[in-house]
Design an enzyme around this catalytic site. Structure first.
Site, mmCIF file in Angstrom:
data_model
loop_
_atom_site.group_PDB
_atom_site.id
_atom_site.type_symbol
_atom_site.label_atom_id
_atom_site.label_comp_id
_atom_site.label_asym_id
_atom_site.label_seq_id
_atom_site.Cartn_x
_atom_site.Cartn_y
_atom_site.Cartn_z
ATOM 1 N N ARG A 161 0.277 -8.797 13.555
ATOM 2 C CA ARG A 161 -0.196 -7.630 12.516
ATOM 3 C C ARG A 161 -1.074 -8.527 11.484
ATOM 4 N NH1 ARG A 161 4.802 -4.705 10.663
ATOM 5 N NH2 ARG A 161 3.372 -3.805 9.457
ATOM 6 N N ARG A 220 11.659 -0.918 10.586
ATOM 7 C CA ARG A 220 10.706 -0.629 11.571
ATOM 8 C C ARG A 220 10.850 -1.758 12.913
ATOM 9 N NH1 ARG A 220 5.382 0.633 8.453
ATOM 10 N NH2 ARG A 220 4.495 -0.501 10.033
ATOM 11 N N ARG A 278 11.977 -5.338 4.905
ATOM 12 C CA ARG A 278 11.099 -3.724 4.445
ATOM 13 C C ARG A 278 12.404 -2.844 5.087
ATOM 14 N NH1 ARG A 278 5.469 -1.541 5.203
ATOM 15 N NH2 ARG A 278 5.789 -2.097 7.602
ATOM 16 N N ARG A 319 -9.403 0.966 9.205
ATOM 17 C CA ARG A 319 -8.826 -0.889 9.446
ATOM 18 C C ARG A 319 -9.960 -1.467 10.354
ATOM 19 N NH1 ARG A 319 -3.155 0.302 9.125
ATOM 20 N NH2 ARG A 319 -1.600 -1.320 9.529
ATOM 21 N N LYS A 327 0.803 -1.310 0.002
ATOM 22 C CA LYS A 327 0.150 0.083 -0.152
ATOM 23 C C LYS A 327 0.847 1.413 -0.061
ATOM 24 C CE LYS A 327 -2.335 -1.152 3.817
ATOM 25 N NZ LYS A 327 -1.227 -2.564 3.917
HETATM 26 P P1 ADP Z 1 2.171 -2.035 3.215
HETATM 27 O O1 ADP Z 1 2.162 -0.515 3.263
HETATM 28 O O2 ADP Z 1 0.901 -2.464 2.395
HETATM 29 O O3 ADP Z 1 2.544 -2.447 4.469
HETATM 30 P P2 ADP Z 1 4.665 -1.903 1.681
HETATM 31 O O4 ADP Z 1 4.283 -0.877 0.640
HETATM 32 O O5 ADP Z 1 5.499 -0.977 2.747
HETATM 33 O O6 ADP Z 1 3.419 -2.413 2.324
HETATM 34 O O7 ADP Z 1 5.579 -2.883 1.000
HETATM 35 C C1 ADP Z 1 6.023 -4.072 1.997
HETATM 36 C C2 ADP Z 1 7.353 -4.357 1.391
HETATM 37 O O8 ADP Z 1 7.220 -5.128 0.143
HETATM 38 C C3 ADP Z 1 8.367 -3.423 1.279
HETATM 39 O O9 ADP Z 1 9.801 -3.760 1.595
HETATM 40 C C4 ADP Z 1 8.413 -3.070 -0.274
HETATM 41 O O10 ADP Z 1 9.605 -2.784 -0.729
HETATM 42 C C5 ADP Z 1 7.975 -4.444 -0.834
HETATM 43 N N1 ADP Z 1 6.935 -4.508 -1.808
HETATM 44 C C6 ADP Z 1 5.928 -3.669 -2.161
HETATM 45 N N2 ADP Z 1 5.279 -4.025 -3.485
HETATM 46 C C7 ADP Z 1 5.966 -5.256 -3.885
HETATM 47 C C8 ADP Z 1 5.951 -6.095 -5.241
HETATM 48 N N3 ADP Z 1 4.913 -5.838 -5.689
HETATM 49 N N4 ADP Z 1 6.597 -6.920 -5.034
HETATM 50 C C9 ADP Z 1 7.800 -7.250 -4.372
HETATM 51 N N5 ADP Z 1 7.748 -6.612 -2.938
HETATM 52 C C10 ADP Z 1 7.092 -5.629 -2.944
HETATM 53 P P1 AMP Z 2 1.108 0.803 9.138
HETATM 54 O O1 AMP Z 2 2.089 1.687 9.006
HETATM 55 O O2 AMP Z 2 -0.064 0.895 8.200
HETATM 56 O O3 AMP Z 2 1.796 -0.790 8.964
HETATM 57 O O4 AMP Z 2 0.558 0.799 10.643
HETATM 58 C C1 AMP Z 2 1.610 0.615 11.664
HETATM 59 C C2 AMP Z 2 0.756 0.448 13.081
HETATM 60 O O5 AMP Z 2 0.060 1.792 13.582
HETATM 61 C C3 AMP Z 2 -0.449 -0.264 13.048
HETATM 62 O O6 AMP Z 2 0.210 -1.906 13.307
HETATM 63 C C4 AMP Z 2 -1.291 -0.026 14.165
HETATM 64 O O7 AMP Z 2 -0.743 -0.285 15.438
HETATM 65 C C5 AMP Z 2 -1.073 1.579 13.911
HETATM 66 N N1 AMP Z 2 -2.213 2.186 13.087
HETATM 67 C C6 AMP Z 2 -2.058 2.497 11.645
HETATM 68 N N2 AMP Z 2 -3.170 2.730 11.214
HETATM 69 C C7 AMP Z 2 -4.023 2.463 12.060
HETATM 70 C C8 AMP Z 2 -5.533 2.313 12.082
HETATM 71 N N3 AMP Z 2 -6.284 2.679 11.195
HETATM 72 N N4 AMP Z 2 -6.168 2.087 13.319
HETATM 73 C C9 AMP Z 2 -5.634 1.433 14.347
HETATM 74 N N5 AMP Z 2 -4.069 1.371 14.406
HETATM 75 C C10 AMP Z 2 -3.603 1.945 13.280
#
Ligand code: ADP
Ligand code: AMP
Length: 218
Positions: A173, A162, A129, A90, A15
């Site tokens: 998660r 992270r 990541r 969420r 995302k």
């Molecule tokens: P989210 O925001 O949904 O948690 P991220 O955008 O942070 O996910 O992506 C999670 C990890 O996967 C990151 O390290 C990113 O570089 C990798 N990633 C994202 N999209 C792809 C893809 N299409 N193929 C392989 N790796 C990906």
């Molecule tokens: P994310 O960056 O989206 O992976 O979110 C990291 C963490 O932030 C999550 O695991 C939750 O602890 C908190 N968080 C982010 N968005 C929300 C939401 N919409 N509702 C509740 N907690 C959230």
């Protein structure tokens, strides 16, 4: 009328990666609830200190806190044209609150792209990541490596892993996602807003599919 897009998908679906690409294409600000919590934590605000308790365990921050934070953020001037929401809503309560908030701004959720990725891929994506300190640009040590290890391609800042990207927290998660966020898929499908995109494809292809699906539907 403002345009609001909600990006849906499990943690690690891509995302944040896609939002960074498509917010430019759509000319909409990228609003990530996780980024806002992390920024507050970095600045040691009251909100950040409360949120940290939940984030480190991979739990959701309580709905009332999260809903009011997003309401404040969407009220700001840069969100006048709408926004691209990443990580919010969420829970069903957050989705209902979002509908009310957007009605206040004379808008509504216009499209909900759902980035579909099988569960077994998510742990590898999240534990590999790397995120940039300055702007939250996202990399992966195997799937999307930076040109220079540990350094952001875009702003030269340091990359870090992270605290909640450890295998144990990631597993929780994903569990929390299935329990609390999955019902939103049906909620938006029934509303005729869900746009399913295959998130296993290369990053550029997922981005192209998202832009195509969104442009067709708004
Ligand atoms: P989210 O925001 O949904 O948690 P991220 O955008 O942070 O996910 O992506 C999670 C990890 O996967 C990151 O390290 C990113 O570089 C990798 N990633 C994202 N999209 C792809 C893809 N299409 N193929 C392989 N790796 C990906
Ligand atoms: P994310 O960056 O989206 O992976 O979110 C990291 C963490 O932030 C999550 O695991 C939750 O602890 C908190 N968080 C982010 N968005 C929300 C939401 N919409 N509702 C509740 N907690 C959230």
């Amino acid at each position: 009328m403002p345009i609001y897009i909600v990006l849906l998908g499990p943690p690690g679906a891509g995302k944040g990666t896609q939002a960074q690409i498509i917010s430019k294409e759509l000319n909409l600000p990228h609003i990530s609830s996780g980024d806002i919590f992390r920024e507050n934590l970095k600045n040691q605000t009251e909100l950040g200190i409360i949120a940290e308790r939940y984030m480190t365990r991979g739990e959701l921050v309580p709905d009332d806190i999260t809903i009011s934070m997003i309401h404040d953020r969407l009220s700001r001037e840069d969100c006048k044209p709408g926004s691209l929401l990443d990580g919010f809503p969420r829970t069903p309560a957050q989705a209902a609150a979002l509908d009310n908030t957007l009605a206040e701004f004379r808008g509504k959720v216009n499209a909900v792209p759902y980035i579909k990725v099988p569960q077994e891929v998510l742990i590898e994506r999240l534990t590999g990541r790397w995120t940039c300190r300055a702007e939250g640009h996202i990399f992966h040590d195997r799937f999307n490596p930076p040109r220079q290890k540990g350094v952001c391609d875009y702003d030269g800042s340091q990359l870090y892993q992270r605290d909640d990207d450890t295998e144990e927290t990631v597993k929780n998660r994903i569990h929390v996602y299935f329990k609390q966020t999955m019902p939103l898929i049906d909620y938006y499908r029934q509303a005729g807003l869900l746009l399913e995109v295959d998130g296993r494809q290369p990053i550029e292809k997922v981005g192209a599919d998202l832009i195509y699906a969104i442009s067709k539907s708004i």
